[in-house]
Write a protein that holds these residues in place. Structure first.
Motif, PDB file in Angstrom:
ATOM      1  N   PRO A  27      38.439 -40.192  93.585  1.00  0.00           N
ATOM      2  CA  PRO A  27      38.452 -41.236  92.539  1.00  0.00           C
ATOM      3  C   PRO A  27      39.552 -42.271  92.726  1.00  0.00           C
ATOM      4  N   THR A  28      40.731 -41.834  93.189  1.00  0.00           N
ATOM      5  CA  THR A  28      41.817 -42.798  93.370  1.00  0.00           C
ATOM      6  C   THR A  28      41.456 -43.825  94.447  1.00  0.00           C
ATOM      7  N   LEU A  29      40.871 -43.332  95.563  1.00  0.00           N
ATOM      8  CA  LEU A  29      40.447 -44.263  96.610  1.00  0.00           C
ATOM      9  C   LEU A  29      39.303 -45.143  96.118  1.00  0.00           C
ATOM     10  N   ASN A  30      38.399 -44.532  95.343  1.00  0.00           N
ATOM     11  CA  ASN A  30      37.283 -45.301  94.805  1.00  0.00           C
ATOM     12  C   ASN A  30      37.741 -46.434  93.898  1.00  0.00           C
ATOM     13  N   ALA A  31      38.851 -46.204  93.187  1.00  0.00           N
ATOM     14  CA  ALA A  31      39.368 -47.257  92.302  1.00  0.00           C
ATOM     15  C   ALA A  31      39.659 -48.503  93.124  1.00  0.00           C
ATOM     16  N   VAL A  32      40.200 -48.276  94.335  1.00  0.00           N
ATOM     17  CA  VAL A  32      40.492 -49.415  95.207  1.00  0.00           C
ATOM     18  C   VAL A  32      39.189 -50.093  95.644  1.00  0.00           C
ATOM     19  N   ILE A  33      38.207 -49.278  96.006  1.00  0.00           N
ATOM     20  CA  ILE A  33      36.926 -49.852  96.443  1.00  0.00           C
ATOM     21  C   ILE A  33      36.256 -50.627  95.303  1.00  0.00           C
ATOM     22  N   ARG A 257      35.040 -50.601  76.894  1.00  0.00           N
ATOM     23  CA  ARG A 257      34.558 -51.434  75.785  1.00  0.00           C
ATOM     24  C   ARG A 257      33.733 -52.597  76.341  1.00  0.00           C
ATOM     25  N   SER A 258      34.267 -53.232  77.397  1.00  0.00           N
ATOM     26  CA  SER A 258      33.560 -54.389  77.963  1.00  0.00           C
ATOM     27  C   SER A 258      32.704 -54.021  79.179  1.00  0.00           C
ATOM     28  N   PHE A 259      32.832 -52.788  79.652  1.00  0.00           N
ATOM     29  CA  PHE A 259      32.080 -52.313  80.815  1.00  0.00           C
ATOM     30  C   PHE A 259      32.223 -53.202  82.037  1.00  0.00           C
ATOM     31  N   GLU A 260      33.449 -53.635  82.291  1.00  0.00           N
ATOM     32  CA  GLU A 260      33.716 -54.355  83.530  1.00  0.00           C
ATOM     33  C   GLU A 260      34.460 -53.412  84.458  1.00  0.00           C
ATOM     34  N   PHE A 261      33.725 -52.492  85.070  1.00  0.00           N
ATOM     35  CA  PHE A 261      34.349 -51.445  85.882  1.00  0.00           C
ATOM     36  C   PHE A 261      35.095 -52.023  87.081  1.00  0.00           C
ATOM     37  N   GLY A 262      34.473 -52.998  87.757  1.00  0.00           N
ATOM     38  CA  GLY A 262      35.111 -53.575  88.934  1.00  0.00           C
ATOM     39  C   GLY A 262      36.418 -54.272  88.568  1.00  0.00           C
ATOM     40  N   TYR A 263      36.331 -55.083  87.527  1.00  0.00           N
ATOM     41  CA  TYR A 263      37.504 -55.843  87.090  1.00  0.00           C
ATOM     42  C   TYR A 263      38.610 -54.906  86.598  1.00  0.00           C
ATOM     43  N   PHE A 271      48.285 -51.968  88.154  1.00  0.00           N
ATOM     44  CA  PHE A 271      49.078 -51.045  87.330  1.00  0.00           C
ATOM     45  C   PHE A 271      49.829 -50.047  88.212  1.00  0.00           C
ATOM     46  N   MET A 272      49.116 -49.472  89.179  1.00  0.00           N
ATOM     47  CA  MET A 272      49.734 -48.495  90.082  1.00  0.00           C
ATOM     48  C   MET A 272      50.871 -49.155  90.863  1.00  0.00           C
TER      49      MET A 272
ATOM     50  N   MET B 115      40.752 -43.312  86.221  1.00  0.00           N
ATOM     51  CA  MET B 115      39.841 -42.790  85.209  1.00  0.00           C
ATOM     52  C   MET B 115      38.429 -43.358  85.314  1.00  0.00           C
ATOM     53  N   ILE B 116      38.292 -44.564  85.866  1.00  0.00           N
ATOM     54  CA  ILE B 116      36.963 -45.179  85.924  1.00  0.00           C
ATOM     55  C   ILE B 116      36.078 -44.464  86.958  1.00  0.00           C
ATOM     56  N   PRO B 117      36.552 -44.361  88.227  1.00  0.00           N
ATOM     57  CA  PRO B 117      35.751 -43.601  89.185  1.00  0.00           C
ATOM     58  C   PRO B 117      35.596 -42.137  88.768  1.00  0.00           C
ATOM     59  N   LEU B 118      36.611 -41.583  88.126  1.00  0.00           N
ATOM     60  CA  LEU B 118      36.541 -40.186  87.697  1.00  0.00           C
ATOM     61  C   LEU B 118      35.446 -40.018  86.647  1.00  0.00           C
ATOM     62  N   TYR B 119      35.384 -40.957  85.723  1.00  0.00           N
ATOM     63  CA  TYR B 119      34.327 -40.923  84.713  1.00  0.00           C
ATOM     64  C   TYR B 119      32.963 -40.968  85.392  1.00  0.00           C
TER      65      TYR B 119
END
Lengths: 293, 269
Positions: A27-33, A257-263, A271-272, B115-119
């Motif tokens: 998930p952490t790597l996916n956040a970057v993707i 709330r806004s469902f902007e996952f990419g943004y 943040f990191m 948390m987003i990819p984890l969700y």
């Protein structure tokens, strides 16, 4: 080679490593993707947008910038008062007498409560109509100090910061007590022989000797301030008018709330990065101050 | 100076005690009584709010969910982390260092970062609205700090003990069980308490993964009372009291371990 000797030990690592990889590393790597896409979290497809999200967060997103500065205000307030109070009270309670042990346990107590419980307690204290704080001010004839503590945009973030200090000072106090008790007594004896006054004793013996504890307390307080999601979410949800929004609550709202996952993922990566920079700077500063002493 | 000290200590004590006492007192009051007598002792010790909250809400279910999630999260995190901490301490050369860094890196990353990819992952695995999902995520995110505390402790066990056991033909598993674990009891207790506080009080993951009442844990249930009861503080605080009770009882009896545990955990970055 070490591998053969370590073979049976690898089996010890496997169960934990599988979970850690699946639910943390990936998930952490996916956040970057995700951060390079315009994914909305719902539709099956998305487009890669390069650095567009990052550029927008940094140049166009006034709410995110507001959240960043709120986070800094919140952090500085908590850092100053929590460190100061926990150090002063640790110095008061350094000896292991019965009263002192009891008081340490009492001050520590809020730490074991959930953020949601603490949020409710302080919502009750800050309630503008029937709250404890305004009622007490009234009874002291200090009506002019009455406030809508969580509803006034200018002070709400500090009201929550006070709550955070109440919540965690007892915990930091314990770290300082451990640090203070480890200072060798003869250092103070030497200082006394040299005719040191109280302030000199603090400046030349106590402070340099507790620098390691102070580093831990300040680093932990900083990180805690950035992670105060539960408390703020339960007290104000970031309102009114984003005045108590911090980075963590902002990311949550953008995503869920806004469902902007990419943004929101781009916000997460920034943040990191902010946390990493602050951690490095803090350790440098404290290290430098120690060498100086 | 002495007077100053006593005054300061007393003020701080009052600031801690008054709100906590107010919580307890308020649970015995009606809403109108709170309005007229905000901090005082209740007129009578009526248990209406306690009855009402159990009638109104599946409190027993929330409570059980919290117990199940906390129990499995704490014990499995301690088990997996102690295995890893042991292996890291015993591994020769740079491999142990690599694993140590890999696992403890997790302490630096705030939960909101991934948390987003984890969700998404939990959703794809069909583990939303499931206690199992919460437990698996809890284990994964708290392993780093548990490994950090326990490996710090296991490193201080004299190497000669392991050498001696090895000469007697002990396998790694036997050494883990008979040497490392018995000698690490204090750090295991500290870790377990630290995790207990964290998992029992956690809000974020239930908030992300749970929407159905039957799977809610206490912190999430409490949060939603806010929407339902608004400023009905007697009911809210009854909820707070029920949710905090196990932690408070444990704190009274295991105070020293709590202090050790929460402090050990706080040494993380």
């Amino acid at each position: 080679m070490h591998f053969r000797k370590n073979k049976s030990l690898f089996l010890f690592i496997v169960p934990g490593l599988i979970l850690y990889t699946l639910f943390f590393i990936v998930p952490t790597l996916n956040a970057v993707i995700y951060s390079f896409t315009d994914w909305d979290g719902l539709s099956p497809d998305f487009t890669i947008v390069g650095f567009e999200n990052y550029i927008n967060v940094l140049t166009n997103d006034s709410i995110f910038q507001k959240a960043f500065f709120n986070n800094i205000k919140f952090m500085l307030f908590v850092l100053v008062f929590q460190t100061l109070f926990s150090l002063i009270f640790a110095m008061f309670l350094i000896k292991n007498t019965k009263t002192n042990i009891f008081l340490r346990a009492l001050y520590f107590f809020p730490t074991i409560l959930s953020s949601v419980s603490v949020a409710f307690i302080w919502t009750f204290i800050y309630d503008p109509n029937m709250g404890v704080l305004n009622t007490v001010l009234d009874s002291l004839n200090l009506e002019f100090l009455r406030q809508n503590w969580l509803g006034n945009q200018n002070i709400a973030i500090y009201s929550i910061a006070v709550t955070q200090v109440w919540f965690h000072t007892g915990q930091m106090l314990i770290i300082f007590v451990a640090g203070l008790q480890a200072i060798p007594k003869h250092l103070y004896e030497v200082a006394d022989i040299e005719g040191a006054r109280k302030w000199d004793r603090f400046r030349f013996v106590t402070w340099p000797m507790i620098a390691p504890s102070a580093t831990i307390v300040m680093a932990y307080t900083t990180i805690q301030s950035f992670k105060a999601f539960d408390l703020i979410f339960a007290m104000t949800r970031g309102g009114p008018n984003y005045s108590t929004e911090i980075l963590a609550t902002r990311i949550y709202s953008t995503a869920f709330r806004s469902f902007e996952f990419g943004y929101a993922s781009a916000q997460s990566v920034i943040f990191m990065f902010v946390i990493a920079v602050i951690t490095v700077v803090q350790f440098r500063l404290l290290k430098a101050s120690r060498v100086q002493e | 100076m002495k007077v100053f000290k006593i005054v300061m200590l007393s003020i701080f004590a009052v600031v801690i005690i008054i709100p906590l006492m107010a919580v307890v007192f308020t649970t015995f009051k009606s809403t109108s009584e709170v309005f007229s007598n905000i901090l005082g002792v209740p007129e009578a010790f009526r248990f209406d709010n306690y009855v009402n909250i159990f009638v109104d809400q599946p409190m027993a279910r929330y409570f059980m969910n919290s117990v199940i999630v906390t129990l499995f999260s704490v014990s499995l995190t301690v088990f997996f982390s102690s295995l890893i901490a042991y292996a890291i301490t015993r591994m020769l050369g740079w491999i142990g260092v690599v694993f140590f860094s890999l696992f403890t890196l997790g302490m630096m990353v705030p939960a909101q970062v991934n948390m987003i990819p984890l969700y998404q992952l939990v959703y794809d695995l069909g583990l939303t609205n499931s206690l199992l999902g919460l437990i698996l995520v809890n284990i994964s995110v708290t392993m780093p700090v548990a490994i950090f505390i326990m490996s710090g402790f296991m490193k201080s066990i004299p190497k000669s003990l392991f050498e001696a056991a090895k000469i007697d033909g002990a396998t790694e598993w036997a050494m883990y069980r008979r040497v490392a674990i018995p000698l690490s009891v204090p750090s295991i207790a500290a870790t377990a308490i630290f995790l207990f506080v964290m998992h029992w009080n956690d809000l974020l993951y239930p908030l992300l993964f749970i929407t159905q009442n039957q799977y809610k844990t206490l912190p999430l249930a409490l949060l939603e009372f806010q929407g339902e009861y608004a400023t009905n503080y007697p009911l809210l605080f009854t909820g707070v009291l029920i949710a905090s009770a196990p932690m408070v009882v444990a704190y009274i009896f295991l105070q020293r371990y709590f202090v050790a545990g929460v402090t050990a955990g706080s040494v993380k970055g």
